[in-house]
Enzyme design. Sequence first.
Site, PDB file in Angstrom:
ATOM      1  N   GLN A  84     134.330  -9.632 -51.640  1.00  0.00           N
ATOM      2  CA  GLN A  84     133.531 -10.830 -51.337  1.00  0.00           C
ATOM      3  C   GLN A  84     133.315 -10.989 -49.829  1.00  0.00           C
ATOM      4  OE1 GLN A  84     135.297 -14.243 -53.337  1.00  0.00           O
ATOM      5  NE2 GLN A  84     135.496 -13.085 -55.229  1.00  0.00           N
ATOM      6  N   CYS A  85     134.087 -10.234 -49.020  1.00  0.00           N
ATOM      7  CA  CYS A  85     133.913 -10.310 -47.554  1.00  0.00           C
ATOM      8  C   CYS A  85     132.671  -9.532 -47.134  1.00  0.00           C
ATOM      9  CB  CYS A  85     135.069  -9.616 -46.838  1.00  0.00           C
ATOM     10  SG  CYS A  85     136.601 -10.477 -46.899  1.00  0.00           S
ATOM     11  N   THR A 144     112.040 -13.471 -48.855  1.00  0.00           N
ATOM     12  CA  THR A 144     113.337 -13.094 -48.288  1.00  0.00           C
ATOM     13  C   THR A 144     114.484 -13.232 -49.292  1.00  0.00           C
ATOM     14  OG1 THR A 144     113.595 -15.339 -47.415  1.00  0.00           O
ATOM     15  CG2 THR A 144     112.734 -13.665 -45.908  1.00  0.00           C
ATOM     16  N   ASP A 145     114.321 -14.110 -50.307  1.00  0.00           N
ATOM     17  CA  ASP A 145     115.471 -14.428 -51.160  1.00  0.00           C
ATOM     18  C   ASP A 145     116.118 -13.199 -51.799  1.00  0.00           C
ATOM     19  OD1 ASP A 145     115.133 -17.036 -50.485  1.00  0.00           O
ATOM     20  OD2 ASP A 145     114.253 -17.679 -52.390  1.00  0.00           O
ATOM     21  N   ASP A 168     107.105 -15.420 -55.769  1.00  0.00           N
ATOM     22  CA  ASP A 168     108.333 -15.790 -55.074  1.00  0.00           C
ATOM     23  C   ASP A 168     109.330 -14.684 -55.421  1.00  0.00           C
ATOM     24  OD1 ASP A 168     109.832 -18.696 -54.166  1.00  0.00           O
ATOM     25  OD2 ASP A 168     111.091 -17.069 -54.927  1.00  0.00           O
ATOM     26  N   SER A 169     110.116 -14.250 -54.453  1.00  0.00           N
ATOM     27  CA  SER A 169     110.972 -13.091 -54.734  1.00  0.00           C
ATOM     28  C   SER A 169     112.097 -13.405 -55.712  1.00  0.00           C
ATOM     29  CB  SER A 169     111.527 -12.503 -53.440  1.00  0.00           C
ATOM     30  OG  SER A 169     112.534 -13.315 -52.898  1.00  0.00           O
ATOM     31  N   SER A 170     112.311 -14.683 -56.029  1.00  0.00           N
ATOM     32  CA  SER A 170     113.302 -14.987 -57.066  1.00  0.00           C
ATOM     33  C   SER A 170     112.830 -14.449 -58.421  1.00  0.00           C
ATOM     34  CB  SER A 170     113.521 -16.497 -57.190  1.00  0.00           C
ATOM     35  OG  SER A 170     113.998 -16.965 -55.958  1.00  0.00           O
ATOM     36  N   THR A 192     107.095 -16.441 -48.855  1.00  0.00           N
ATOM     37  CA  THR A 192     106.607 -17.446 -47.909  1.00  0.00           C
ATOM     38  C   THR A 192     105.572 -16.870 -46.941  1.00  0.00           C
ATOM     39  OG1 THR A 192     108.762 -18.503 -47.985  1.00  0.00           O
ATOM     40  CG2 THR A 192     107.404 -19.040 -46.090  1.00  0.00           C
TER      41      THR A 192
HETATM   42  N1  ASP Z   1     111.539 -18.302 -51.930  1.00  0.00           N
HETATM   43  C1  ASP Z   1     110.861 -17.421 -51.021  1.00  0.00           C
HETATM   44  C2  ASP Z   1     110.914 -16.026 -51.592  1.00  0.00           C
HETATM   45  O1  ASP Z   1     111.912 -15.382 -51.523  1.00  0.00           O
HETATM   46  C3  ASP Z   1     111.490 -17.488 -49.684  1.00  0.00           C
HETATM   47  C4  ASP Z   1     110.873 -16.550 -48.670  1.00  0.00           C
HETATM   48  O2  ASP Z   1     109.840 -15.943 -48.857  1.00  0.00           O
HETATM   49  O3  ASP Z   1     111.441 -16.417 -47.611  1.00  0.00           O
HETATM   50  O4  ASP Z   1     109.921 -15.579 -52.143  1.00  0.00           O
END
Ligand code: ASP
Length: 354
Positions: free
Chosen positions: A291-292, A103-104, A71-73, A28
């Site tokens: 998982q905690c 961030t993802d 996109d980091s996905s 983003t």
């Molecule tokens: N979907 C975005 C990513 O991880 C979200 C972000 O950048 O915060 O690339």
Amino acid sequence: MSYKKVSFNTALPDKPRSRVMIIYTGGTFGMATDSQGVLIPFDFSLILEHLPTLRNLFLELTVISFDQPIDSSNVGPPHWQTMAQIIYDNFNEQDGFVILHGTDTMAFTASALSFMLSGLTKPVILTGAQLSISEPRSDARENLITSLEIASAYKNGKALVPEVCIYFDYSLLRGSRTKKVESMHFDAFESGNYPPLAKAGVKIDYNYPAIHQPRNEEKLTLLTKMDSRISILKLFPGINQETVAAILNTPNVRAIVLETFGSGNAPSAKWLIDELKAAIERGIVILNISQCPGGMVIQGKYDTSRALKEIGVIGGADMTSEAAVTKLMILLGQYRSEKIKDLVDQSLAGELSQ
Ligand code: ASP
């Protein structure tokens, strides 16, 4: 992976006080609105136009931008290998590195790089933004500027934070300890089991006792071989044998992250223990992660984790799943199962408490 590189001295006509490399991968952070009002990645070599205040930092900046910001996905081992290689190749010429990343999956990348860049003596700071830099209320500017400050912070010739970290929303966190915990508010990351390495307010307050200090003779070693044949088995009340068996019998799987309850507990059903035992006997490494987000795995504390310990499940202490997954990929890329079992519960990049 192809990328372009530009360098500029933001201190001109003066001499820069430090050299920092920015690696722009996408996310983003770097989106800008095009003529039709659609958000598209902007040309990062034009960062000074978006952020003229960078000139006040007096840095020589070298920007490497992925040709196709992503996109980091879509980030995975090949991207980690590219980032780690860029850092390794430019290590002697730069004082620090800032990676701009979505961030993802930033916590996975930060964890992976912590293991891949062994013996690090300079800062590698990952950051990004919840709102793109073109938005008036964006968090991108503060995140980038403070990351650059931290990446160039030295005292007596030594980096203040010679670690892979995530800087976000005024907190500097150890990379191998972080998790993304929030997708709407600005405080996107947490390191539940390790204190922040710094807090940024009017000035940046470093938490020196928590920051790793490399030994004098420490030298950067690059580990890029990875094997991603791993799986995560997340337990839940009511999980059935078919599901467990399907994951444990995934063809060619070499290691499993077993996500358990509380301090490492699992249902006591005989079929579950038998399935796990058979997998271990086939040479699969099984690592118990809670998982905690806070606290740690202590196998044998409760009756519901005693059998796991007895059959050879390895306790992952307070490691995050992100650290466990990336650590296993890197260990599997270098070693055989027996050696991995010796190393996986040891702290390699400050990722667990011992
Ligand atoms: N979907 C975005 C990513 O991880 C979200 C972000 O950048 O915060 O690339």
